[in-house]
Design a protein around this motif. Structure first.
Motif, PDB file in Angstrom:
ATOM      1  N   UNK A  28      -9.970  17.330  -6.120  1.00  0.00           N
ATOM      2  CA  UNK A  28      -8.667  17.155  -5.487  1.00  0.00           C
ATOM      3  C   UNK A  28      -8.825  16.867  -3.994  1.00  0.00           C
ATOM      4  N   UNK A  29      -9.716  17.573  -3.335  1.00  0.00           N
ATOM      5  CA  UNK A  29      -9.948  17.347  -1.908  1.00  0.00           C
ATOM      6  C   UNK A  29     -10.524  15.956  -1.670  1.00  0.00           C
ATOM      7  N   UNK A  30     -11.457  15.529  -2.515  1.00  0.00           N
ATOM      8  CA  UNK A  30     -12.036  14.190  -2.408  1.00  0.00           C
ATOM      9  C   UNK A  30     -10.949  13.136  -2.533  1.00  0.00           C
ATOM     10  N   UNK A  31     -10.101  13.265  -3.562  1.00  0.00           N
ATOM     11  CA  UNK A  31      -9.017  12.303  -3.768  1.00  0.00           C
ATOM     12  C   UNK A  31      -8.055  12.309  -2.590  1.00  0.00           C
ATOM     13  N   UNK A  32      -7.678  13.477  -2.135  1.00  0.00           N
ATOM     14  CA  UNK A  32      -6.764  13.597  -1.006  1.00  0.00           C
ATOM     15  C   UNK A  32      -7.327  12.901   0.231  1.00  0.00           C
ATOM     16  N   UNK A  33      -8.576  13.190   0.560  1.00  0.00           N
ATOM     17  CA  UNK A  33      -9.206  12.572   1.733  1.00  0.00           C
ATOM     18  C   UNK A  33      -9.289  11.057   1.596  1.00  0.00           C
ATOM     19  N   UNK A  34      -9.698  10.594   0.428  1.00  0.00           N
ATOM     20  CA  UNK A  34      -9.849   9.148   0.213  1.00  0.00           C
ATOM     21  C   UNK A  34      -8.515   8.431   0.299  1.00  0.00           C
ATOM     22  N   UNK A  35      -7.477   9.007  -0.281  1.00  0.00           N
ATOM     23  CA  UNK A  35      -6.176   8.351  -0.285  1.00  0.00           C
ATOM     24  C   UNK A  35      -5.510   8.399   1.088  1.00  0.00           C
ATOM     25  N   UNK A  36      -5.791   9.422   1.870  1.00  0.00           N
ATOM     26  CA  UNK A  36      -5.289   9.466   3.251  1.00  0.00           C
ATOM     27  C   UNK A  36      -5.990   8.398   4.088  1.00  0.00           C
ATOM     28  N   UNK A  37      -7.291   8.251   3.910  1.00  0.00           N
ATOM     29  CA  UNK A  37      -8.055   7.275   4.682  1.00  0.00           C
ATOM     30  C   UNK A  37      -7.804   5.835   4.248  1.00  0.00           C
ATOM     31  N   UNK A  38      -7.310   5.648   3.033  1.00  0.00           N
ATOM     32  CA  UNK A  38      -7.064   4.302   2.491  1.00  0.00           C
ATOM     33  C   UNK A  38      -5.662   4.274   1.888  1.00  0.00           C
ATOM     34  N   UNK A  39      -4.625   4.189   2.711  1.00  0.00           N
ATOM     35  CA  UNK A  39      -3.246   4.320   2.221  1.00  0.00           C
ATOM     36  C   UNK A  39      -2.811   3.234   1.242  1.00  0.00           C
ATOM     37  N   UNK A  40      -3.496   2.116   1.159  1.00  0.00           N
ATOM     38  CA  UNK A  40      -3.125   1.066   0.204  1.00  0.00           C
ATOM     39  C   UNK A  40      -3.602   1.388  -1.209  1.00  0.00           C
ATOM     40  N   UNK A  41      -4.565   2.264  -1.351  1.00  0.00           N
ATOM     41  CA  UNK A  41      -5.135   2.551  -2.665  1.00  0.00           C
ATOM     42  C   UNK A  41      -4.119   3.104  -3.662  1.00  0.00           C
ATOM     43  N   UNK A  42      -3.212   4.013  -3.289  1.00  0.00           N
ATOM     44  CA  UNK A  42      -2.247   4.489  -4.291  1.00  0.00           C
ATOM     45  C   UNK A  42      -1.403   3.357  -4.877  1.00  0.00           C
TER      46      UNK A  42
END
Length: 90
Positions: A25-39
């Protein structure tokens, strides 16, 4: 000596599973915050089982403009992170 299975691992305990889920969950959260287009990408193209068949096509554009090893490493790491997020999202 017998082969170890996933159930033999510490992650098979309730606490281990919770830690593993929290780490994911932390990995996903960090990645999606750093790459806002991914969601938006994930919503438009949800993960699918045979996604690996597209890797060459998906990598062609990002690495086409790369002119040094450092740039290639950066693009490959970004691609790896994107694919891991897709797995975690699924």
């Amino acid at each position: 000596m017998s082969a170890r299975s996933f159930d033999d691992d510490a992650t098979s305990t309730a606490g281990g599973r919770n830690h593993l889920c929290a780490s994911c969950e932390q990995f996903l959260n960090d990645a999606l915050i750093n790459h806002p287009a991914w969601p938006r990408e994930l919503a438009a193209q949800p993960p699918r089982l045979a996604r690996w068949l597209d890797y060459a096509r998906l990598l062609a554009s990002p690495i086409a403009a790369v002119d040094d090893e450092a740039g290639l490493v950066r693009e490959l790491r970004l691609f790896q992170r994107r694919m891991l997020v897709r797995i975690g999202w699924a």
